[in-house]
Design a protein around this motif. Structure first.
Motif, PDB file in Angstrom:
ATOM      1  N   ILE A 317       0.839  -1.203   0.000  1.00 28.59           N
ATOM      2  CA  ILE A 317       0.000   0.000   0.000  1.00 28.59           C
ATOM      3  C   ILE A 317       0.874   1.254   0.000  1.00 28.59           C
ATOM      4  N   TYR A 318       1.955   1.240   0.754  1.00 24.53           N
ATOM      5  CA  TYR A 318       2.873   2.377   0.781  1.00 24.53           C
ATOM      6  C   TYR A 318       3.417   2.641  -0.622  1.00 24.53           C
ATOM      7  N   GLY A 319       3.806   1.588  -1.316  1.00 23.76           N
ATOM      8  CA  GLY A 319       4.349   1.737  -2.664  1.00 23.76           C
ATOM      9  C   GLY A 319       3.340   2.307  -3.639  1.00 23.76           C
ATOM     10  N   ILE A 320       2.069   1.941  -3.478  1.00 22.40           N
ATOM     11  CA  ILE A 320       1.030   2.474  -4.360  1.00 22.40           C
ATOM     12  C   ILE A 320       0.837   3.965  -4.110  1.00 22.40           C
ATOM     13  N   ASN A 349      -6.497  13.744 -10.754  1.00 20.44           N
ATOM     14  CA  ASN A 349      -7.016  12.618 -11.525  1.00 20.44           C
ATOM     15  C   ASN A 349      -5.918  11.615 -11.852  1.00 20.44           C
ATOM     16  N   VAL A 350      -4.712  12.114 -12.124  1.00 19.91           N
ATOM     17  CA  VAL A 350      -3.589  11.223 -12.418  1.00 19.91           C
ATOM     18  C   VAL A 350      -3.295  10.331 -11.208  1.00 19.91           C
ATOM     19  N   ALA A 351      -3.250  10.949 -10.010  1.00 28.33           N
ATOM     20  CA  ALA A 351      -2.966  10.174  -8.798  1.00 28.33           C
ATOM     21  C   ALA A 351      -4.086   9.184  -8.506  1.00 28.33           C
ATOM     22  N   PHE A 352      -5.329   9.624  -8.665  1.00 25.01           N
ATOM     23  CA  PHE A 352      -6.468   8.730  -8.410  1.00 25.01           C
ATOM     24  C   PHE A 352      -6.441   7.533  -9.355  1.00 25.01           C
ATOM     25  N   ASP A 353      -6.203   7.808 -10.632  1.00 25.73           N
ATOM     26  CA  ASP A 353      -6.184   6.708 -11.613  1.00 25.73           C
ATOM     27  C   ASP A 353      -5.073   5.711 -11.284  1.00 25.73           C
ATOM     28  N   TYR A 354      -3.937   6.202 -10.813  1.00 27.19           N
ATOM     29  CA  TYR A 354      -2.850   5.296 -10.438  1.00 27.19           C
ATOM     30  C   TYR A 354      -3.290   4.388  -9.287  1.00 27.19           C
ATOM     31  N   THR A 357      -5.823   1.703 -10.229  1.00 28.77           N
ATOM     32  CA  THR A 357      -5.399   0.647 -11.148  1.00 28.77           C
ATOM     33  C   THR A 357      -4.213  -0.159 -10.605  1.00 28.77           C
ATOM     34  N   HIS A 358      -3.876   0.064  -9.352  1.00 30.25           N
ATOM     35  CA  HIS A 358      -2.777  -0.684  -8.725  1.00 30.25           C
ATOM     36  C   HIS A 358      -3.273  -1.243  -7.392  1.00 30.25           C
ATOM     37  N   GLY A 359      -3.226  -2.531  -7.225  1.00 33.71           N
ATOM     38  CA  GLY A 359      -3.598  -3.159  -5.964  1.00 33.71           C
ATOM     39  C   GLY A 359      -5.094  -3.327  -5.790  1.00 33.71           C
ATOM     40  N   LYS A 360      -5.456  -4.136  -4.799  1.00 32.86           N
ATOM     41  CA  LYS A 360      -6.859  -4.441  -4.512  1.00 32.86           C
ATOM     42  C   LYS A 360      -7.082  -4.419  -3.008  1.00 32.86           C
ATOM     43  N   HIS A 363     -11.355  -7.625  -0.697  1.00 30.03           N
ATOM     44  CA  HIS A 363     -12.475  -8.225  -1.409  1.00 30.03           C
ATOM     45  C   HIS A 363     -12.251  -8.209  -2.916  1.00 30.03           C
ATOM     46  N   GLY A 364     -11.051  -7.838  -3.326  1.00 32.24           N
ATOM     47  CA  GLY A 364     -10.728  -7.818  -4.749  1.00 32.24           C
ATOM     48  C   GLY A 364     -11.136  -6.549  -5.459  1.00 32.24           C
ATOM     49  N   GLY A 365     -11.613  -5.552  -4.717  1.00 23.53           N
ATOM     50  CA  GLY A 365     -12.046  -4.297  -5.334  1.00 23.53           C
ATOM     51  C   GLY A 365     -10.888  -3.329  -5.505  1.00 23.53           C
ATOM     52  N   PRO A 366     -11.017  -2.363  -6.426  1.00 22.79           N
ATOM     53  CA  PRO A 366      -9.969  -1.367  -6.626  1.00 22.79           C
ATOM     54  C   PRO A 366      -9.857  -0.440  -5.423  1.00 22.79           C
ATOM     55  N   LEU A 367      -8.715   0.215  -5.317  1.00 24.45           N
ATOM     56  CA  LEU A 367      -8.405   1.004  -4.114  1.00 24.45           C
ATOM     57  C   LEU A 367      -8.795   2.479  -4.217  1.00 24.45           C
TER      58      LEU A 367
END
Length: 449
Positions: A317-320, A349-354, A357-360, A363-367
């Motif tokens: 999570i830190y890396g994301i 928006n750039v940070a949010f999109d990153y 689209t990285h990690g879950k 429950h397998g949902g996006p972060l």
């Protein structure tokens, strides 16, 4: 009578000593230039602002703090003052031409009160204009006469801090007092000066940047001290106290905001400030804390592993979060990028999109849904400084970039907050570069390496 005169002179000497030690003020010319710049934005309207009254009573724990807008225009740190700026106007109808006029109004001495709250500069002091940098300094009681003389007839516009619904401004009570005193024998309408001031405060001058850097450079050692000291079993409050000591010994007068030291579940609470928990083994600790130097704020956040080592999930999570910050930085373009979401060229928006689209999550949902605040804000005299968020990021602006992910279910919150400045060439300059950024860098500092 002679005793009173000697007492007054003694107080003036004490005041000048106090003023010299209280704050690292900019030259008077800087404040004068701001007053003139503001006068040029009012289309002939006068500006009238009041400083807060003296902090007093048994509940005045933290003492007097100058109002940021008043200080920005005046450099004045004493309570109970007022300032009047009347722009130059050409002759018009009944009104003769009028030169640019600025007056600082100071309250008359109350020597009994000053025994309790400290010596004050009196308006009768012949050195007052030189000390304050105002063309004229008058006693507060003469304000009515000055307004009647300076405001155009029969209608006038005064720019002041007009409170919105549910708000209270410094000028509200004073303006009511002036109305009751029949200070306006003409039609006066009031406009809110704050949007005009916000447009000026968006861009920092050289002196402001120097003081912001000093706030940052005093806060960086405080974060490093927290990294060296932190371990399981400590209280959050102990870390907060350590950091306040570190920036205090480097000439910061106070925290720039209520320090946040949140461990475990508290790391997921954005404005947690109780700092009352015990740091447990396996926790991450979000530390959002910085000092204020000569009224200018810093704002810095780091996330630390309580044991000195991130777990696999914490490191992920830190890396994301760090990746989102770096993606926003890489997307920055001076004169084009915006801080807020859903604007053209939004680095939010750039940070949010990153993040999305990285990690879950578990429950397998996006972060993305765990990034629940803005990417950044302006910093200056206020930690959330007023500014023109509709304008693209450009030279002279100072702001944070602070993505975060907060997952209460996992008792896992991570925020990385750094401060940035756009220099005259349009380059994005990191003011907090001396702090560790990657998980590996954090762990090395915590290990004393």
């Amino acid at each position: 009578m002679r005793k009173v005169a000697v007492f007054a002179v003694f107080f003036e000497i004490l005041f000048l000593t106090h003023l010299g030690l209280a704050l690292d003020r900019q030259p008077n010319a800087d404040y004068h230039a701001r007053r003139q710049a503001l006068a040029g934005k009012t289309n002939g309207g006068a500006i009238l602002l009041f400083a807060p009254p003296e902090a007093g009573g048994p509940n005045a724990i933290y003492g007097y703090h100058p109002d940021s807008d008043f200080f920005y225009l005046s450099g004045w740190i004493e309570p109970g003052a007022a300032l009047l700026i009347s722009p130059a106007v050409e002759a018009n109808g009944k009104n003769p031409a009028q030169a640019y006029t600025e007056v600082l109004f100071l309250p008359a001495h109350n020597y009994v009160q000053e025994r309790w709250t400290g010596p004050k500069l009196g308006p009768e002091n012949p050195e007052a204009p030189r000390i304050t940098g105002f063309d004229r300094v008058e006693v507060l009681d003469s304000m009515r006469e000055e307004l009647v003389r300076l405001l155009p007839q029969p209608r006038a516009i005064i720019y002041t801090d007009v409170p919105g619904a549910g708000e209270i401004s410094n000028s509200q009570t004073s303006l009511e007092w002036l109305r009751r005193a029949n200070a306006f024998p003409l039609t006066v309408s009031f406009q809110d000066v704050r949007p005009l001031l916000a447009s000026l405060r968006t861009y920092k001058d050289v002196g402001e940047m120097d003081r912001i850097r000093k706030a940052v450079n005093a806060s960086i050692p405080a974060h490093l001290a927290a990294m060296h000291a932190l371990k399981p079993g400590m209280s959050e409050r102990e870390i907060s106290a350590l950091m306040q000591y570190e920036w205090g010994r480097r000439d910061c007068e106070r925290p720039a905001y209520a320090p946040i030291v949140g461990s475990g579940f508290n790391s997921t609470v954005l404005h947690y400030s109780d700092n009352s928990g015990l740091i447990q083994s396996g926790d991450v600790v979000v530390i959002d804390a910085a000092g204020e130097y000569s009224l200018y704020a810093a704002d810095i956040t780091r996330t630390l592993p309580a044991t000195g080592k991130f777990t696999t999930r914490q490191r992920e999570i830190y890396g994301i979060v760090l990746g989102a910050q770096r993606a926003a930085i890489a997307a920055f373009q001076s004169g084009k990028s915006h801080l807020r979401r859903d604007q053209p060229n939004s680095i939010h928006n750039v940070a949010f999109d990153y993040i999305n689209t990285h990690g879950k999550d578990l429950h397998g949902g996006p972060l993305g849904k765990y990034f629940i605040h803005g990417l950044g804000h302006f910093v200056g005299l206020d930690v959330h400084d007023p500014g023109d968020y509709e304008a693209p990021l450009a030279p002279g602006m100072v702001f944070t970039i602070e993505p975060g992910i907060y997952i209460p279910e996992e008792k896992l919150g991570v925020r990385i907050e750094d401060m940035y400045y756009v220099d005259v060439s349009g380059k994005l300059v990191e003011l907090t570069e001396a702090l560790p950024h990657t998980a590996e860098e954090v762990e090395r500092v915590m290990a004393g390496k």
